[in-house]
Write a protein that holds these residues in place. Structure first.
Motif, PDB file in Angstrom:
ATOM      1  N   SER A  49       1.327   7.005  -6.812  1.00  0.00           N
ATOM      2  CA  SER A  49       0.039   7.570  -7.229  1.00  0.00           C
ATOM      3  C   SER A  49      -0.869   6.511  -7.845  1.00  0.00           C
ATOM      4  CB  SER A  49       0.238   8.737  -8.212  1.00  0.00           C
ATOM      5  OG  SER A  49       0.975   9.756  -7.594  1.00  0.00           O
TER       6      SER A  49
ATOM      7  N   TYR B 149      -6.407   6.722   1.262  1.00  0.00           N
ATOM      8  CA  TYR B 149      -6.061   7.079  -0.108  1.00  0.00           C
ATOM      9  C   TYR B 149      -6.835   6.119  -1.009  1.00  0.00           C
ATOM     10  CZ  TYR B 149      -2.289  10.052   1.607  1.00  0.00           C
ATOM     11  OH  TYR B 149      -1.572  11.041   2.215  1.00  0.00           O
TER      12      TYR B 149
ATOM     13  N   VAL C 154       0.673   4.076  -3.015  1.00  0.00           N
ATOM     14  CA  VAL C 154       0.325   5.482  -2.781  1.00  0.00           C
ATOM     15  C   VAL C 154       1.463   6.390  -3.254  1.00  0.00           C
ATOM     16  CG1 VAL C 154      -0.127   7.213  -0.981  1.00  0.00           C
ATOM     17  CG2 VAL C 154      -1.325   5.009  -0.939  1.00  0.00           C
TER      18      VAL C 154
ATOM     19  N   ASP D 243      -5.068   9.270   4.549  1.00  0.00           N
ATOM     20  CA  ASP D 243      -4.673  10.653   4.331  1.00  0.00           C
ATOM     21  C   ASP D 243      -4.821  11.408   5.661  1.00  0.00           C
ATOM     22  OD1 ASP D 243      -4.750  13.442   3.803  1.00  0.00           O
ATOM     23  OD2 ASP D 243      -5.380  13.073   1.740  1.00  0.00           O
TER      24      ASP D 243
ATOM     25  N   ASP E 266       0.833  -1.211   0.000  1.00  0.00           N
ATOM     26  CA  ASP E 266       0.000   0.000   0.000  1.00  0.00           C
ATOM     27  C   ASP E 266       0.864   1.255   0.000  1.00  0.00           C
ATOM     28  OD1 ASP E 266      -2.370  -1.385  -0.095  1.00  0.00           O
ATOM     29  OD2 ASP E 266      -3.027  -0.828   1.923  1.00  0.00           O
TER      30      ASP E 266
ATOM     31  N   GLN F 161      -4.238   1.825  -3.627  1.00  0.00           N
ATOM     32  CA  GLN F 161      -3.720   0.805  -2.711  1.00  0.00           C
ATOM     33  C   GLN F 161      -4.647  -0.410  -2.694  1.00  0.00           C
ATOM     34  OE1 GLN F 161      -3.716   2.114   1.444  1.00  0.00           O
ATOM     35  NE2 GLN F 161      -5.224   3.687   0.982  1.00  0.00           N
TER      36      GLN F 161
ATOM     37  N   ARG G 145      -3.127   2.914   4.150  1.00  0.00           N
ATOM     38  CA  ARG G 145      -2.645   4.303   4.133  1.00  0.00           C
ATOM     39  C   ARG G 145      -3.836   5.248   4.225  1.00  0.00           C
ATOM     40  NH1 ARG G 145       2.272   5.821   1.666  1.00  0.00           N
ATOM     41  NH2 ARG G 145       1.649   7.872   2.413  1.00  0.00           N
TER      42      ARG G 145
END
Length: 183
Positions: A131, A148, A128, A141, A124, A134, A139
Motif C-alpha cells: 500500500s 496505482y 503496491v 489497476d 512496483d 510505486q 502496476r
C-alpha cells in the motif's frame, strides 16, 4: 556398470546446471501462461484453482532455486529464463519472498547481472502490495486501467527511461487498447 555412452554408441553430454535451471524456469512460466490463456478462452470452474496450484508450485520451485543458487540472473541463466523467474516471482503468493528477491534483484542490477527493468517491476509490485506508491508506474489497476499511485508522478517518465521503459502515457494507451479489444 554403464559407461558414458547412450544407445548406439553416442556419447552422453553433460548438460550444464545453468541450462537445466533456465529450461525449468522457462517451462514453468510457459505452463502458467498456457493455463491463463486456456482460462480466458475456455473458462471452467476448475481453471482458477489450476492457476493457483501452478503458481504455488512455481513459487516453491523458485524458492528452492534461490536458496541454492541465489537470484537466477541473466548472467547465470540467460535473459529469457531470468525474465521467466521474474514472472514466477510476481505471481508468487509470498510477499516476504518477493521482498527478499526484490533486494537480490537490486544487487544483481547494480552488478550488471540483471536488466534494470526487472527491478522496476518487482519494486512496483512490492510497493503496491505494501500500500505504498510505486516508482515506475508498471502496476495498473485492472478495474480503472489507471496506474496505482505513483511516487513523484511528475518524474515517472525519467525513472522509466532510466530502466528501459517507454513513457507511461504510451504504456497506458497500449493497456487500454488491449482491454478494449479483449472484450
Amino acid at each position: 556398470m554403464r559407461d558414458a555412452t547412450a544407445r548406439k554408441g553416442t556419447p552422453l553430454v553433460a548438460v550444464p546446471p545453468q541450462r537445466v535451471l533456465a529450461a525449468e524456469l522457462v517451462r514453468r512460466a510457459e505452463d502458467e501462461r498456457r493455463l491463463a490463456n486456456e482460462a480466458r478462452s475456455a473458462p471452467t470452474v476448475r481453471a482458477p484453482t489450476r492457476i493457483t496450484e501452478c503458481r504455488a508450485g512455481n513459487a516453491d520451485a523458485l524458492h528452492a532455486i534461490v536458496a541454492r543458487h541465489g537470484w537466477p540472473t541473466a548472467a547465470l541463466v540467460g535473459e529469457p529464463a531470468s525474465t521467466a523467474a521474474l514472472m514466477i516471482l510476481l505471481h508468487s503468493p509470498d510477499l516476504g519472498f518477493q521482498l527478499t528477491c526484490r533486494d537480490l534483484i537490486a544487487e544483481a542490477v547494480a552488478d550488471g547481472r540483471c536488466p534494470a527493468v526487472h527491478h522496476a517491476y518487482i519494486a512496483d509490485h512490492c510497493a503496491v502490495e505494501l500500500s505504498q506508491p510505486q516508482f515506475y508506474g508498471t502496476r495498473i489497476d485492472p478495474g480503472t486501467l489507471f496506474p496505482y499511485p505513483i511516487r513523484h508522478p511528475e518524474t515517472v517518465d525519467e525513472r522509466r527511461r532510466d530502466v528501459g521503459l517507454g513513457p507511461l502515457a504510451d504504456h497506458l494507451r497500449a493497456v487500454r487498447l488491449g482491454a478494449s479489444g479483449a472484450g
